[in-house]
Design a protein around this motif. Sequence first.
Motif, PDB file in Angstrom:
ATOM      1  N   VAL A  96       0.840  -1.200   0.000  1.00 31.57           N
ATOM      2  CA  VAL A  96       0.000   0.000   0.000  1.00 31.57           C
ATOM      3  C   VAL A  96       0.872   1.246   0.000  1.00 31.57           C
ATOM      4  CG1 VAL A  96      -1.702   1.312   1.350  1.00 31.57           C
ATOM      5  CG2 VAL A  96      -1.956  -1.160   1.084  1.00 31.57           C
ATOM      6  N   HIS A  97       1.942   1.207   0.765  1.00 29.15           N
ATOM      7  CA  HIS A  97       2.856   2.347   0.824  1.00 29.15           C
ATOM      8  C   HIS A  97       3.491   2.602  -0.543  1.00 29.15           C
ATOM      9  CE1 HIS A  97       5.691   5.190   2.425  1.00 29.15           C
ATOM     10  NE2 HIS A  97       6.722   4.442   1.979  1.00 29.15           N
ATOM     11  N   GLN A  98       3.937   1.535  -1.208  1.00 30.67           N
ATOM     12  CA  GLN A  98       4.529   1.681  -2.536  1.00 30.67           C
ATOM     13  C   GLN A  98       3.498   2.246  -3.521  1.00 30.67           C
ATOM     14  OE1 GLN A  98       7.659   1.404  -3.425  1.00 30.67           O
ATOM     15  NE2 GLN A  98       8.225   0.829  -1.333  1.00 30.67           N
ATOM     16  N   ALA A  99       2.257   1.751  -3.447  1.00 33.04           N
ATOM     17  CA  ALA A  99       1.192   2.243  -4.337  1.00 33.04           C
ATOM     18  C   ALA A  99       0.912   3.708  -4.076  1.00 33.04           C
ATOM     19  CB  ALA A  99      -0.060   1.392  -4.157  1.00 33.04           C
ATOM     20  N   SER A 100       0.939   4.116  -2.793  1.00 35.78           N
ATOM     21  CA  SER A 100       0.705   5.519  -2.442  1.00 35.78           C
ATOM     22  C   SER A 100       1.794   6.404  -3.030  1.00 35.78           C
ATOM     23  CB  SER A 100       0.670   5.697  -0.936  1.00 35.78           C
ATOM     24  OG  SER A 100      -0.381   4.990  -0.378  1.00 35.78           O
ATOM     25  N   LYS A 101       3.030   5.922  -2.986  1.00 37.19           N
ATOM     26  CA  LYS A 101       4.132   6.706  -3.543  1.00 37.19           C
ATOM     27  C   LYS A 101       3.979   6.831  -5.067  1.00 37.19           C
ATOM     28  CE  LYS A 101       8.200   5.341  -2.025  1.00 37.19           C
ATOM     29  NZ  LYS A 101       9.356   4.741  -1.339  1.00 37.19           N
ATOM     30  N   LEU A 102       3.567   5.751  -5.732  1.00 40.83           N
ATOM     31  CA  LEU A 102       3.343   5.803  -7.178  1.00 40.83           C
ATOM     32  C   LEU A 102       2.175   6.720  -7.513  1.00 40.83           C
ATOM     33  CD1 LEU A 102       3.836   2.073  -8.206  1.00 40.83           C
ATOM     34  CD2 LEU A 102       5.328   3.999  -8.758  1.00 40.83           C
ATOM     35  N   TRP A 103       1.145   6.668  -6.711  1.00 46.98           N
ATOM     36  CA  TRP A 103      -0.034   7.511  -6.933  1.00 46.98           C
ATOM     37  C   TRP A 103       0.343   8.984  -6.828  1.00 46.98           C
ATOM     38  CZ3 TRP A 103      -4.748   6.786  -8.790  1.00 46.98           C
ATOM     39  CH2 TRP A 103      -5.700   7.791  -8.593  1.00 46.98           C
ATOM     40  N   ALA A 104       1.213   9.288  -5.872  1.00 50.60           N
ATOM     41  CA  ALA A 104       1.622  10.682  -5.678  1.00 50.60           C
ATOM     42  C   ALA A 104       2.459  11.179  -6.861  1.00 50.60           C
ATOM     43  CB  ALA A 104       2.395  10.812  -4.389  1.00 50.60           C
TER      44      ALA A 104
END
Length: 194
Positions: free
Chosen positions: A178-186
């Motif tokens: 989830v953290h990695q996805a959040s960073k990609l989303w940002a």
Amino acid sequence: MADTDRAVDLRAEKEGRRLRALRECFHRALKLALECPAWEEFAACFTDLPEHYTVALFDLYQQVLHLTRANSEAEFEDICEEAQIWTKLHDLEQLCQEQGLLDGGDNSTRPTNRIAPAAAAQTYRMQAKQQEKLELESILEQMQEQQAELEASLQQKQLEVMQAADQFQPVISNLEKVHQASKLWATRPPLGEV
């Protein structure tokens, strides 16, 4: 009063020479230190005061001396009890009797088959040290057992913590995703620009 004197005499017989000597020495010193002067001597020190004040002061002085004597005697007994003087002097008395020393302290009365007082005292000290050693070894053994119990408890707690951490490992790996996805989303381009 005669009954109390008799009781004191009987106790003194049981106490031994050293105990009696210590108590008598203290009482003699106390008597000399707190000896009340004659009225004439006392009054001569206060010639400037009216006689009725001097009489009242002398009466007060006598009361103070009496109370000081009584308190000193009680304090002496308390100090001796607290420091175990009576026990120590009694033990010394017993050692001397075991060695055949008479109350007069004359070493020539010691039987030839007895050991010297210094050797007896050394033996007594050695026995006391051995007893102390046994007590300290017992305390050490108890402390080692307690330490072993605490170490086992610590190991058990560490194991429980490790097991709890292992249970949370899948959650942590999911959170990592989830953290990695959040960073990609940002870092993604805005929606309208694509």
